[in-house]
Design a protein around this motif. Structure first.
Motif, PDB file in Angstrom:
ATOM      1  N   ARG A 148      43.765  55.922  40.500  1.00  0.00           N
ATOM      2  CA  ARG A 148      42.372  55.533  40.289  1.00  0.00           C
ATOM      3  C   ARG A 148      41.831  54.709  41.453  1.00  0.00           C
ATOM      4  O   ARG A 148      42.547  53.948  42.096  1.00  0.00           O
ATOM      5  CB  ARG A 148      42.215  54.767  38.976  1.00  0.00           C
ATOM      6  N   VAL A 149      40.525  54.861  41.685  1.00  0.00           N
ATOM      7  CA  VAL A 149      39.846  54.191  42.803  1.00  0.00           C
ATOM      8  C   VAL A 149      39.095  52.995  42.241  1.00  0.00           C
ATOM      9  O   VAL A 149      38.151  53.152  41.463  1.00  0.00           O
ATOM     10  CB  VAL A 149      38.875  55.151  43.518  1.00  0.00           C
ATOM     11  N   GLY A 150      39.521  51.789  42.648  1.00  0.00           N
ATOM     12  CA  GLY A 150      38.946  50.584  42.047  1.00  0.00           C
ATOM     13  C   GLY A 150      38.034  49.797  42.949  1.00  0.00           C
ATOM     14  O   GLY A 150      37.353  48.883  42.489  1.00  0.00           O
ATOM     15  N   ILE A 151      37.987  50.134  44.261  1.00  0.00           N
ATOM     16  CA  ILE A 151      37.169  49.349  45.189  1.00  0.00           C
ATOM     17  C   ILE A 151      36.377  50.286  46.097  1.00  0.00           C
ATOM     18  O   ILE A 151      36.937  51.236  46.662  1.00  0.00           O
ATOM     19  CB  ILE A 151      38.052  48.417  46.047  1.00  0.00           C
ATOM     20  N   ILE A 152      35.078  50.014  46.219  1.00  0.00           N
ATOM     21  CA  ILE A 152      34.174  50.768  47.097  1.00  0.00           C
ATOM     22  C   ILE A 152      33.442  49.758  47.969  1.00  0.00           C
ATOM     23  O   ILE A 152      32.941  48.746  47.468  1.00  0.00           O
ATOM     24  CB  ILE A 152      33.128  51.557  46.266  1.00  0.00           C
ATOM     25  N   ALA A 153      33.351  50.012  49.290  1.00  0.00           N
ATOM     26  CA  ALA A 153      32.634  49.082  50.176  1.00  0.00           C
ATOM     27  C   ALA A 153      32.070  49.850  51.375  1.00  0.00           C
ATOM     28  O   ALA A 153      32.826  50.441  52.152  1.00  0.00           O
ATOM     29  CB  ALA A 153      33.563  47.967  50.655  1.00  0.00           C
ATOM     30  N   LEU A 183      49.233  46.407  44.497  1.00  0.00           N
ATOM     31  CA  LEU A 183      47.835  46.647  44.167  1.00  0.00           C
ATOM     32  C   LEU A 183      46.880  45.809  45.014  1.00  0.00           C
ATOM     33  O   LEU A 183      47.110  44.616  45.233  1.00  0.00           O
ATOM     34  CB  LEU A 183      47.619  46.324  42.678  1.00  0.00           C
ATOM     35  N   ILE A 184      45.803  46.436  45.495  1.00  0.00           N
ATOM     36  CA  ILE A 184      44.790  45.737  46.296  1.00  0.00           C
ATOM     37  C   ILE A 184      43.726  45.186  45.339  1.00  0.00           C
ATOM     38  O   ILE A 184      43.134  45.933  44.561  1.00  0.00           O
ATOM     39  CB  ILE A 184      44.152  46.688  47.324  1.00  0.00           C
ATOM     40  N   TYR A 185      43.501  43.869  45.399  1.00  0.00           N
ATOM     41  CA  TYR A 185      42.536  43.225  44.503  1.00  0.00           C
ATOM     42  C   TYR A 185      41.118  43.264  45.056  1.00  0.00           C
ATOM     43  O   TYR A 185      40.148  43.393  44.307  1.00  0.00           O
ATOM     44  CB  TYR A 185      42.926  41.766  44.271  1.00  0.00           C
ATOM     45  N   SER A 186      40.948  43.092  46.376  1.00  0.00           N
ATOM     46  CA  SER A 186      39.591  43.046  46.945  1.00  0.00           C
ATOM     47  C   SER A 186      39.628  43.440  48.408  1.00  0.00           C
ATOM     48  O   SER A 186      40.662  43.318  49.080  1.00  0.00           O
ATOM     49  CB  SER A 186      38.986  41.642  46.803  1.00  0.00           C
ATOM     50  N   VAL A 187      38.488  43.929  48.891  1.00  0.00           N
ATOM     51  CA  VAL A 187      38.305  44.288  50.299  1.00  0.00           C
ATOM     52  C   VAL A 187      36.958  43.747  50.744  1.00  0.00           C
ATOM     53  O   VAL A 187      35.967  43.836  50.006  1.00  0.00           O
ATOM     54  CB  VAL A 187      38.357  45.815  50.513  1.00  0.00           C
ATOM     55  N   SER A 188      36.894  43.187  51.950  1.00  0.00           N
ATOM     56  CA  SER A 188      35.623  42.661  52.477  1.00  0.00           C
ATOM     57  C   SER A 188      35.549  42.945  53.974  1.00  0.00           C
ATOM     58  O   SER A 188      36.457  42.592  54.725  1.00  0.00           O
ATOM     59  CB  SER A 188      35.530  41.152  52.217  1.00  0.00           C
ATOM     60  N   ARG A 204      36.595  44.665  61.537  1.00  0.00           N
ATOM     61  CA  ARG A 204      37.805  44.443  60.754  1.00  0.00           C
ATOM     62  C   ARG A 204      37.428  44.293  59.281  1.00  0.00           C
ATOM     63  O   ARG A 204      36.256  44.153  58.943  1.00  0.00           O
ATOM     64  CB  ARG A 204      38.524  43.172  61.230  1.00  0.00           C
ATOM     65  N   PHE A 205      38.437  44.303  58.442  1.00  0.00           N
ATOM     66  CA  PHE A 205      38.205  43.924  57.046  1.00  0.00           C
ATOM     67  C   PHE A 205      39.418  43.138  56.562  1.00  0.00           C
ATOM     68  O   PHE A 205      40.511  43.216  57.139  1.00  0.00           O
ATOM     69  CB  PHE A 205      37.923  45.140  56.152  1.00  0.00           C
ATOM     70  N   CYS A 206      39.200  42.329  55.529  1.00  0.00           N
ATOM     71  CA  CYS A 206      40.302  41.557  54.957  1.00  0.00           C
ATOM     72  C   CYS A 206      40.553  42.033  53.529  1.00  0.00           C
ATOM     73  O   CYS A 206      39.642  42.506  52.848  1.00  0.00           O
ATOM     74  CB  CYS A 206      40.009  40.054  54.996  1.00  0.00           C
ATOM     75  N   THR A 207      41.795  41.934  53.109  1.00  0.00           N
ATOM     76  CA  THR A 207      42.167  42.363  51.764  1.00  0.00           C
ATOM     77  C   THR A 207      42.963  41.262  51.073  1.00  0.00           C
ATOM     78  O   THR A 207      43.642  40.462  51.722  1.00  0.00           O
ATOM     79  CB  THR A 207      43.041  43.638  51.806  1.00  0.00           C
ATOM     80  N   ALA A 208      42.858  41.227  49.755  1.00  0.00           N
ATOM     81  CA  ALA A 208      43.709  40.372  48.920  1.00  0.00           C
ATOM     82  C   ALA A 208      44.571  41.306  48.083  1.00  0.00           C
ATOM     83  O   ALA A 208      44.069  42.263  47.490  1.00  0.00           O
ATOM     84  CB  ALA A 208      42.868  39.470  48.034  1.00  0.00           C
ATOM     85  N   CYS A 209      45.869  41.035  48.048  1.00  0.00           N
ATOM     86  CA  CYS A 209      46.811  41.958  47.436  1.00  0.00           C
ATOM     87  C   CYS A 209      47.603  41.257  46.332  1.00  0.00           C
ATOM     88  O   CYS A 209      47.710  40.027  46.301  1.00  0.00           O
ATOM     89  CB  CYS A 209      47.748  42.497  48.521  1.00  0.00           C
ATOM     90  N   LYS A 210      48.173  42.056  45.450  1.00  0.00           N
ATOM     91  CA  LYS A 210      48.948  41.503  44.330  1.00  0.00           C
ATOM     92  C   LYS A 210      50.221  40.804  44.805  1.00  0.00           C
ATOM     93  O   LYS A 210      50.806  40.000  44.072  1.00  0.00           O
ATOM     94  CB  LYS A 210      49.299  42.626  43.350  1.00  0.00           C
ATOM     95  N   ASP A 211      50.657  41.091  46.039  1.00  0.00           N
ATOM     96  CA  ASP A 211      51.847  40.405  46.565  1.00  0.00           C
ATOM     97  C   ASP A 211      51.508  38.997  47.071  1.00  0.00           C
ATOM     98  O   ASP A 211      52.311  38.369  47.754  1.00  0.00           O
ATOM     99  CB  ASP A 211      52.503  41.229  47.670  1.00  0.00           C
ATOM    100  N   LYS A 212      50.269  38.529  46.760  1.00  0.00           N
ATOM    101  CA  LYS A 212      49.773  37.179  47.071  1.00  0.00           C
ATOM    102  C   LYS A 212      49.446  36.983  48.552  1.00  0.00           C
ATOM    103  O   LYS A 212      49.227  35.857  48.992  1.00  0.00           O
ATOM    104  CB  LYS A 212      50.761  36.093  46.625  1.00  0.00           C
TER     105      LYS A 212
END
Length: 493
Positions: free
Chosen positions: A134-139, A178-183, A190-198
């Motif tokens: 499933r696709v959870g993030i769109i930017a 799992l990727i929580y957020s992308v900005s 560039r973009f930054c991501t927050a991941c479930k691995d902290k």
């Protein structure tokens, strides 16, 4: 001893939030109950889109901003997905184009009609298939036309050229969980991501490499988020080891220690940050909370300065955020949220109190406009550019948008031919079509050719003279009325 500087001076210290009247809300909306930490709402100066409950697939509502009051249950939706919709995002370069990601593993891009939907929209302009889960993030890319990022539960980030319906970059193996957020960064390099691995990662998509990484940015196991600020710093929200909610500010050149770290409370809802690059104010909304906290980011310690809190009675299920060009500058409105309740959407207006009715230059520096700074092909070739700025001094009037057309035959390595002067038609073969432009406004034209010559010129000059006379007359009338008002205020009848 001097007590002069007890309170830090800030023009945003007195910002206050105010919900609109009941009749200006969007009522009787069945907001989605999907357990996903998305905002469930996307807003632009023309429409508000809300992910809703739907049987037999996924759907979202698209309402013109003026369509307030009770929304009929039979109101048409965008309903092409076969699974629940998880995230939606409006194109920053075309107010009639929106992308959606779903549990059916697809990304779809939709063209919304000029005046909104009059019948259910089931056919997207383009379907982008590449994720295995499933696709959870769109930017959308902030400055390049037609570039869209999607992130799925397969831990893969894909970057697409929507104008040609092709995959530009596939970033696989950079995230172990799992990727929580992308900005995106402000210039989209560039973009930054927050991941479930902290971990928080800064990624260069064109090279496919991790530029910087901070492990265990927040110690807690609950979801965290990361957003890029205008100056290249990163703002994160997350949880401590004791499940207390935290905010942190990071310098991408040195991710060893945070520049600032604050603990908020011990609620368990994920914190959704919204950032205004023009004022450097971050608004933090917790899912399930009934408040919006806002902070100013500055260059002096402690860097994150608490401003105030807007509180209400009802908890929020999601939140939409209006771009700066959609705000009412005459009322000193610096932010507008669209708070999702269980059955309605309530706009909340953030205002800086000012006595003057004049345009406030310090509150409204030039902001990102709807014009793209470059094409997708230029970005792929290595070009980087900041957003094309727009002044809010004059009331912003959106240009008529061109429909999105997808040209699947366009190749990335083909360079765009320079515009040539119009020539007489020849029997030569037609040139290959250029990549579709998603948001370029069409040239102004009418059904028939406009008459030219001295007669037409004389007519235009007469009209200009008449308008000038009208303006002068109204100016004199305003001056007389102001004089009368001044006399009344001073007690002279």
């Amino acid at each position: 001893m001097s007590f002069r500087k007890v309170v830090r001076q800030s023009k945003f210290r007195h910002v206050f939030g105010q919900p609109v009247k009941t009749e200006q809300c969007y009522d009787d909306i069945r907001v989605s109950r999907v357990t996903w930490d998305s905002t469930f709402c996307a807003v632009n100066p023309a429409f508000v889109a809300i992910i809703v409950e739907a049987s037999g697939g996924g759907a979202f509502l698209v309402l013109p901003l003026h369509k307030t009051g009770r929304i009929d249950k039979s109101y048409p939706t965008v309903c092409g997905h076969t699974g629940p919709v998880l995230d939606i995002d409006w194109c920053p370069h075309n107010d009639h184009v929106i992308a959606s990601g779903s549990e059916d593993c697809t990304v779809m891009v939709w063209q919304i009609p000029e005046n909104g939907l009059i019948q259910p929209l089931t056919e997207p302009v383009v379907v982008l298939e590449g994720h295995s889960k499933r696709v959870g993030i769109i930017a959308w890319h902030p400055t390049a036309r037609n570039v869209l990022l999607s992130a799925g539960c397969d831990n893969v980030v894909l970057i697409w050229n929507v104008g040609t319906a092709e995959e530009l970059y596939r970033l696989d193996g950079l995230h172990p969980d799992l990727i929580y957020s992308v900005s995106w960064s402000r210039d989209g390099a560039r973009f930054c991501t927050a991941c479930k691995d902290k971990s928080v990662r800064v990624i260069d998509p064109r090279r496919g490499t991790v530029v910087a990484e901070k492990e265990r940015a927040h110690e807690g196991a609950r979801p965290m988020r990361a957003i890029f600020l205008a100056d290249g710093k990163i703002f994160t929200t997350g949880f401590s080891r004791m499940s207390e909610r935290q905010l942190a500010l990071w310098d991408t050149n040195n991710l060893e220690e945070p520049m600032g770290l604050q603990e908020l409370d011990s609620s368990n809802g994920a914190l959704l940050p919204f950032y205004d690059p023009d004022t450097n104010v971050v608004y933090v909304c917790g899912k399930g909370d009934s408040s919006i906290r806002y902070f100013e980011i500055t260059e002096e310690p402690p860097y994150i300065h608490f401003l105030n809190t807007f509180t209400s009675k009802e908890p929020q299920r999601g939140m939409g955020w209006m771009p700066k060009r959609g705000l009412d500058v005459s009322k000193c409105e610096i932010a507008r949220f669209y708070k999702l309740h269980e059955r309605k959407c309530e706009p909340i207006i953030m205002t800086v109190p000012r006595k003057s009715d004049l345009f406030q230059d310090d509150l409204y520096p030039d902001t990102a406009g709807p014009e793209a700074a470059m094409e997708a092909e230029e970005w792929v070739a290595g070009r980087t550019a900041g957003p094309v700025l727009l002044s809010l001094r004059q009331a912003y009037v959106p240009s008529k948008q061109r429909d999105l057309k997808v040209n699947r035959r366009a190749l990335l390595h083909e360079s765009r031919a320079p515009a040539a002067a119009p020539a007489a038609p020849t029997p030569a073969a037609p040139p290959a079509p250029a990549p579709a432009r998603l948001s370029a406004p069409p040239a102004l034209s009418t059904g028939t050719a406009a008459p030219t010559g001295p007669g037409r010129l004389e007519e235009v000059l007469q009209e200009v003279a008449a308008l000038r006379a009208l303006v002068a007359e109204q100016g004199q009338r305003i001056a007389r009325l102001e004089e009368q008002l001044s006399r009344l205020e001073n007690g002279h009848v």
